[in-house]
Design an enzyme around this catalytic site. Structure first.
Site, PDB file in Angstrom:
ATOM      1  N   ASN A   9      44.878  48.813  10.473  1.00  0.00           N
ATOM      2  CA  ASN A   9      45.132  48.011   9.276  1.00  0.00           C
ATOM      3  C   ASN A   9      44.964  48.921   8.064  1.00  0.00           C
ATOM      4  O   ASN A   9      43.842  49.265   7.694  1.00  0.00           O
ATOM      5  CB  ASN A   9      44.135  46.837   9.242  1.00  0.00           C
ATOM      6  CG  ASN A   9      44.256  46.005   7.978  1.00  0.00           C
ATOM      7  OD1 ASN A   9      45.177  46.204   7.176  1.00  0.00           O
ATOM      8  ND2 ASN A   9      43.327  45.079   7.790  1.00  0.00           N
ATOM      9  N   TRP A  10      46.088  49.293   7.489  1.00  0.00           N
ATOM     10  CA  TRP A  10      46.043  50.245   6.367  1.00  0.00           C
ATOM     11  C   TRP A  10      45.613  49.578   5.057  1.00  0.00           C
ATOM     12  O   TRP A  10      45.446  50.244   4.047  1.00  0.00           O
ATOM     13  CB  TRP A  10      47.408  50.927   6.200  1.00  0.00           C
ATOM     14  CG  TRP A  10      47.774  51.836   7.345  1.00  0.00           C
ATOM     15  CD1 TRP A  10      46.992  52.138   8.427  1.00  0.00           C
ATOM     16  CD2 TRP A  10      48.997  52.562   7.527  1.00  0.00           C
ATOM     17  NE1 TRP A  10      47.668  52.998   9.271  1.00  0.00           N
ATOM     18  CE2 TRP A  10      48.893  53.282   8.740  1.00  0.00           C
ATOM     19  CE3 TRP A  10      50.181  52.672   6.781  1.00  0.00           C
ATOM     20  CZ2 TRP A  10      49.918  54.096   9.227  1.00  0.00           C
ATOM     21  CZ3 TRP A  10      51.215  53.485   7.266  1.00  0.00           C
ATOM     22  CH2 TRP A  10      51.073  54.190   8.467  1.00  0.00           C
ATOM     23  N   HIS A  95      42.650  37.426   7.627  1.00  0.00           N
ATOM     24  CA  HIS A  95      41.698  38.535   7.436  1.00  0.00           C
ATOM     25  C   HIS A  95      40.608  38.075   6.464  1.00  0.00           C
ATOM     26  O   HIS A  95      40.885  37.377   5.483  1.00  0.00           O
ATOM     27  CB  HIS A  95      42.412  39.778   6.902  1.00  0.00           C
ATOM     28  CG  HIS A  95      41.532  40.993   6.994  1.00  0.00           C
ATOM     29  ND1 HIS A  95      40.527  41.224   6.090  1.00  0.00           N
ATOM     30  CD2 HIS A  95      41.472  41.995   7.901  1.00  0.00           C
ATOM     31  CE1 HIS A  95      39.886  42.346   6.440  1.00  0.00           C
ATOM     32  NE2 HIS A  95      40.451  42.823   7.533  1.00  0.00           N
ATOM     33  N   GLU A 167      35.994  40.177  13.654  1.00  0.00           N
ATOM     34  CA  GLU A 167      35.588  41.147  12.636  1.00  0.00           C
ATOM     35  C   GLU A 167      34.409  40.577  11.847  1.00  0.00           C
ATOM     36  O   GLU A 167      34.622  39.824  10.875  1.00  0.00           O
ATOM     37  CB  GLU A 167      36.740  41.431  11.675  1.00  0.00           C
ATOM     38  CG  GLU A 167      37.961  42.012  12.337  1.00  0.00           C
ATOM     39  CD  GLU A 167      38.827  42.762  11.329  1.00  0.00           C
ATOM     40  OE1 GLU A 167      39.001  43.973  11.510  1.00  0.00           O
ATOM     41  OE2 GLU A 167      39.303  42.157  10.356  1.00  0.00           O
ATOM     42  N   SER A 212      34.212  48.802  11.100  1.00  0.00           N
ATOM     43  CA  SER A 212      33.678  50.169  11.178  1.00  0.00           C
ATOM     44  C   SER A 212      33.872  50.813  12.555  1.00  0.00           C
ATOM     45  O   SER A 212      33.005  51.538  13.041  1.00  0.00           O
ATOM     46  CB  SER A 212      32.198  50.193  10.769  1.00  0.00           C
ATOM     47  OG  SER A 212      32.072  49.794   9.407  1.00  0.00           O
ATOM     48  N   GLY A 233      40.229  49.701  10.317  1.00  0.00           N
ATOM     49  CA  GLY A 233      40.564  49.830   8.906  1.00  0.00           C
ATOM     50  C   GLY A 233      40.541  51.279   8.462  1.00  0.00           C
ATOM     51  O   GLY A 233      41.440  52.064   8.770  1.00  0.00           O
ATOM     52  N   GLY A 234      39.484  51.656   7.778  1.00  0.00           N
ATOM     53  CA  GLY A 234      39.381  52.990   7.174  1.00  0.00           C
ATOM     54  C   GLY A 234      39.762  54.136   8.095  1.00  0.00           C
ATOM     55  O   GLY A 234      40.499  55.053   7.701  1.00  0.00           O
TER      56      GLY A 234
END
Ligand code: 13P
Length: 251
Positions: A9-10, A95, A167, A212, A233-234
């Site tokens: 997920n950008w 989300h 999440e 994370s 994500g990151g």
């Protein structure tokens, strides 16, 4: 055996040049094979990522869709029909960043889930509790309510072929991951709740973990019996890191 899914997920990141570079790097890494690998760029960059990933086995998705499945007067929104047309396979709904910052509630999210399915997209229903909800004790009722809203609107068969992403909000972007046992307990509870209504839907349902996820913790998480991959994500903005996470999901 459920096929693992790792989706990047950008979020609201990327420029034309960074999306071109990341897509090319991911293409060259030849990810996929035993694992479904997907990237979910911001809506502006889906077309560009599609060009960069042409010929690779990485599929495309979006981060949200309108409750209106079809072309309609909804300024600024993107509908499932448009996402399908541009080549998306997946779409996130619910989300936590949208639930918490934009006030999206369970019923709206459930309608988006159905809008996505009505155009042949695979919805990834994001669920999870905040830190305050976890500390208050009965956080399972929060998660159950997020899942139940879809069942109320469309019945348990709506989950056939769909994906749920657990999440925990306190683990998103914080560097603080749920322990594999903590995550497994919630995944098992979600599958168990679905299984009370349909064993076959529950057995086939992919439930991925997000919050994370990194190359250094992915294998431990994915080894758990009810964790069928990750929503990243990151770490998905770094091709090497994302590639290592995808490899950790190999069955
Ligand atoms: P991070 O991996 O950056 O914690 O984000 C998780 C997430 O929200 C994926 O949808």
């Amino acid at each position: 055996m459920r096929r693992p899914l790792v989706a990047g997920n950008w979020k609201m990141n990327g420029t034309c040049s960074s999306v071109a570079a990341l897509s090319q790097q991911l293409h060259e890494m030849k990810l996929g094979g035993e694992v479904d690998v997907a990237v979910l760029p911001g809506a502006l960059h889906i077309g560009q990522a599609r060009e960069g990933l042409k010929g690779s086995s990485i599929s495309l998705g979006a981060q949200d869709c309108s409750v209106e499945p079809d072309f309609y007067a909804r300024t600024g929104e993107v509908c499932a029909a448009q996402l399908a047309d541009i080549g998306c396979v997946w779409v996130l709904v619910g989300h936590s960043e949208r639930r918490l910052m934009l006030g999206e509630g369970n019923e709206l999210v459930a309608r988006k889930f159905l809008a996505a399915q009505s155009k042949g997209l695979i919805p990834i229903l994001c669920v999870g509790e905040t830190l305050a909800q976890r500390e208050a004790g009965d956080f399972w009722s929060i998660i159950r309510g997020q899942v139940e809203a879809v069942v109320e609107l469309a019945g348990v068969p709506a989950f056939a072929g769909a994906v749920v992403a657990y999440e925990p909000v306190w683990a998103i972007g914080t560097g603080k991951t749920a322990s594999p046992d903590e995550a497994q307990a919630v995944h098992a509870a979600i599958r168990g709740w679905i299984a009370e209504r349909s064993e076959s839907v529950a057995a086939g349902l992919r439930i991925v973990y997000g919050g994370s996820v990194k190359a250094s913790n992915a294998a431990e998480l994915f080894a758990k019996p009810d964790i069928d991959g990750g929503l990243v994500g990151g770490a998905s903005l770094n091709a090497e890191e994302f590639g290592a996470i995808c490899r950790a999901a190999r069955i």
